[in-house]
Scaffold this motif. Sequence first.
Motif, PDB file in Angstrom:
ATOM      1  N   UNK A 154      69.502  49.459  46.863  1.00  0.00           N
ATOM      2  CA  UNK A 154      70.035  49.006  48.148  1.00  0.00           C
ATOM      3  C   UNK A 154      70.337  47.513  48.099  1.00  0.00           C
ATOM      4  N   UNK A 155      69.374  46.726  47.598  1.00  0.00           N
ATOM      5  CA  UNK A 155      69.622  45.279  47.583  1.00  0.00           C
ATOM      6  C   UNK A 155      70.749  44.922  46.633  1.00  0.00           C
ATOM      7  N   UNK A 156      70.942  45.759  45.593  1.00  0.00           N
ATOM      8  CA  UNK A 156      72.006  45.484  44.628  1.00  0.00           C
ATOM      9  C   UNK A 156      73.392  45.855  45.154  1.00  0.00           C
ATOM     10  N   UNK A 157      73.474  46.810  46.045  1.00  0.00           N
ATOM     11  CA  UNK A 157      74.783  47.328  46.457  1.00  0.00           C
ATOM     12  C   UNK A 157      75.181  47.020  47.895  1.00  0.00           C
ATOM     13  N   UNK A 158      74.211  46.556  48.666  1.00  0.00           N
ATOM     14  CA  UNK A 158      74.500  46.289  50.066  1.00  0.00           C
ATOM     15  C   UNK A 158      75.314  45.006  50.190  1.00  0.00           C
ATOM     16  N   UNK A 159      76.232  44.991  51.119  1.00  0.00           N
ATOM     17  CA  UNK A 159      76.993  43.757  51.325  1.00  0.00           C
ATOM     18  C   UNK A 159      76.272  42.873  52.332  1.00  0.00           C
ATOM     19  N   UNK A 160      76.479  41.569  52.194  1.00  0.00           N
ATOM     20  CA  UNK A 160      75.796  40.639  53.106  1.00  0.00           C
ATOM     21  C   UNK A 160      76.815  39.950  53.986  1.00  0.00           C
ATOM     22  N   UNK A 161      76.543  39.625  55.189  1.00  0.00           N
ATOM     23  CA  UNK A 161      75.306  39.968  55.903  1.00  0.00           C
ATOM     24  C   UNK A 161      75.156  41.466  56.032  1.00  0.00           C
ATOM     25  N   UNK A 162      73.935  41.896  56.217  1.00  0.00           N
ATOM     26  CA  UNK A 162      73.687  43.336  56.289  1.00  0.00           C
ATOM     27  C   UNK A 162      74.240  43.846  57.611  1.00  0.00           C
ATOM     28  N   UNK A 163      75.244  44.712  57.500  1.00  0.00           N
ATOM     29  CA  UNK A 163      75.856  45.251  58.707  1.00  0.00           C
ATOM     30  C   UNK A 163      75.713  46.751  58.771  1.00  0.00           C
ATOM     31  N   UNK A 164      75.166  47.335  57.722  1.00  0.00           N
ATOM     32  CA  UNK A 164      75.099  48.804  57.675  1.00  0.00           C
ATOM     33  C   UNK A 164      73.699  49.266  57.308  1.00  0.00           C
ATOM     34  N   UNK A 165      73.398  50.525  57.677  1.00  0.00           N
ATOM     35  CA  UNK A 165      72.218  51.196  57.174  1.00  0.00           C
ATOM     36  C   UNK A 165      72.642  52.007  55.963  1.00  0.00           C
ATOM     37  N   UNK A 166      71.670  52.583  55.285  1.00  0.00           N
ATOM     38  CA  UNK A 166      72.073  53.427  54.148  1.00  0.00           C
ATOM     39  C   UNK A 166      71.873  54.892  54.501  1.00  0.00           C
ATOM     40  N   UNK A 167      72.594  55.716  53.773  1.00  0.00           N
ATOM     41  CA  UNK A 167      72.592  57.154  54.089  1.00  0.00           C
ATOM     42  C   UNK A 167      71.686  57.871  53.091  1.00  0.00           C
ATOM     43  N   UNK A 168      70.845  58.744  53.639  1.00  0.00           N
ATOM     44  CA  UNK A 168      69.923  59.471  52.775  1.00  0.00           C
ATOM     45  C   UNK A 168      70.427  60.885  52.580  1.00  0.00           C
ATOM     46  N   UNK A 169      70.465  61.296  51.323  1.00  0.00           N
ATOM     47  CA  UNK A 169      71.021  62.620  51.018  1.00  0.00           C
ATOM     48  C   UNK A 169      69.999  63.469  50.270  1.00  0.00           C
ATOM     49  N   UNK A 170      70.102  64.784  50.505  1.00  0.00           N
ATOM     50  CA  UNK A 170      69.299  65.723  49.724  1.00  0.00           C
ATOM     51  C   UNK A 170      70.278  66.630  49.002  1.00  0.00           C
TER      52      UNK A 170
END
Lengths: 310, 431
Positions: free
Chosen positions: B100-116
């Motif tokens: 997440x920290x490697x791929x998230x853009x800054x400033x943080x404007x999004x949450x991440x999506x969890x998949x199964x």
Amino acid sequence: MSKPTLLFVDDEERILRSLTPMFRADYRVLSTTDPSRALAWLRDDKVHVIVSDQRMPTMLGAELLRQAREISPATMRLLLTGYSDLEAAMAAVNDGEIYRYVSKPWNMQELRQTVGQAAQIGLRLAEAYQYVTTTPAAQPINILVIEGDDAGAGNTIRDIVGQGCDMECKLHWAHNLEQAMELLMQKDIGVVITDLHINDQDASATVKALKRYRPHVVTVVVTRFRDNNTLIDLINQGQIYRFLPKPISRGLLSRSVQSAMQHHRLLRDSPQIAARHAVEPVAETPQRRLPAQLSGFINRLRGGLSQANG
Amino acid sequence: MSVAVTIASLTIPVSPISPHALVEDVGEYFLAPENEQLLSLPVVDDGRPVGVISRYQMMNVFLKRYGRELHGRKEIATLMNRNPVLIPVDQSMEDASRYVTGNMRFPITEDFVIVRDGRYAGVGVVMDLLKAMEQQLSSRSQQLARAYRELKSSQSHLVQSEKMASLGQMVAGVAHEINTPLGYVRNNVELFLERQRLQAATLDGYTLLLHMMESADSSEAGIALQLDEVRQLHADLGGGDETESLLDDTLYGIGQIADLVSSLKDFSRVDQAMSDDIDINDCLETTLKIAHNTLKHRVQVVKKYGVLPALRCMPSKLNQVFLNLITNAAQAIEQQGTILLRTYVENARAHIVVEDNGKGMPPEVMAKVFDPFFTTKPVGQGTGLGLAIAYQIIQEHGGDIRVASRVGQGTRFVVRLPLPGASDDALAVAS
């Protein structure tokens, strides 16, 4: 009758100077700091008792006593030592076949008594050994192995002894002390091979009682238990013939059983010689009373003895 | 305290929106109370996440003049980020946080999506993830601190047990050493007592005899009887009186015992503190007395002591080192052999050499002799700490210890200790 001869060997001259006046009145006393001089005396003279120190620069006491045994088998052998290492005590039993293990510093009265007893036995032995005849084995010797069920499989005492038994011996196995006592009463057992702990029971009191009332029975102790004081008691109060450490060495055990059978034959054929295994009485205190089972066993041993005598 | 291990515990079951949803409707969703805490909403088509739309993006649209009118009726798919950060639900916290920290853009404007298994499972909030990570880290560091404390206490335990083991061995050795003089001292005193009783009885006999001879009413026969009695007592006493030589021996033995006891005391000097005026040669002598039991009859000790200035050191600790080196040397000698003890000064350092002509060590053993727990002795016979502790003690003294060895020829240990003048810095470091 002339005075019995005592031979003292110690690398500390002051020990010899101290022991000599203690015995001079009743004995002929020889003393030396040099073990090879002692061996020469044993060869050329008639010595009834030898008392040796353990740690000496040229030879260990156990080794001196081993050679003494070969040169003069009738001589009673005692070790007088200030060092209490198990190795030394083991060598003193297995090689020296000693009569008593006495610790320094000793009590004068007790030592005088112990040496006195040894001298009396030594006098009788000197004659007995002249008439020693070893008869060929008429019937197989009964060997009793006392070994708990927890001994595991393979390389157990009964396996090793059983494999060594051919025409010469018959193997009996007791897996607890009650059974052992029963077999000892019923069969004419000549050699006992036992651990010190049989299913958490302490076998040493049984071993001591047995030697006291059946001096011709020869005991080999095989154990993991390594305590010097226990071993010293087994020497003085139980006159055990061999003390072998566990894990079991097959060769050592087989050799020990062979020579135990031979020794039993000697004691059986020349009962006077069994006197050399007279044991020190076990001190019985109110706190340390014998368990009922053992005192029953002792009573039966005593009964057997009076029957044999009467 | 239980620490979440996978990302599953952070999953928030947000109702996803369809890619065909209208922008103005999505604006309403963001206002719904259950979505208040979310930075973004997941866009899911047929169970699979196809993007996220962030509150930030929505605001950009709505804040523009006529933005709502221009874009409000469009499908959300036209505005959404089509490359959301996707995290499998069974991923570990560490991996997820790294990704997440490697791929998230800054400033943080999004949450991440969890998949199964590639299908939408929920939404994760970056702040929650960071908080969880922080919690995990602090519990880890607590564990580490505890492990460190335990290790430290068990180390001091081991050091103590090594000390007790060598002390026990030493005391047993000296106790046995004492038994020999104690043996004849006790016997001589008992002999003397016995003789004393006989002498007293003889003297009483003579006194009575004298009394009878002086008295008028004693019969001849009575006197003759007493005379016989006295003669017998005197004969029992024996001729050669060696009492004096036995008492000499006794005194000698007591001296020996006193010597042994005082060397024990010197050796273990209870004061662990630094002393100023210690003669290392004296330390070696004390240690030799203690080790005598291990050496006697078997090992010849050759001493080549040089003149050493008095050192500032902890003598009881140095004695422990010397005893260890001497005992090891004696053990390396299988039958008979020699230990050379040499002291001298060189380069402002005191050198103490303990050298034996025993069995020596191969290089791979020599390389490890100072390692804690390294031992060549059978289990139960050595803690493997002796030389490690020796090393530490010498270091505390600002010195060093080195070893050289050759199989079949012997081993040499050299201890070097700074001399008083040269050692101020080193000693300051040590204390």
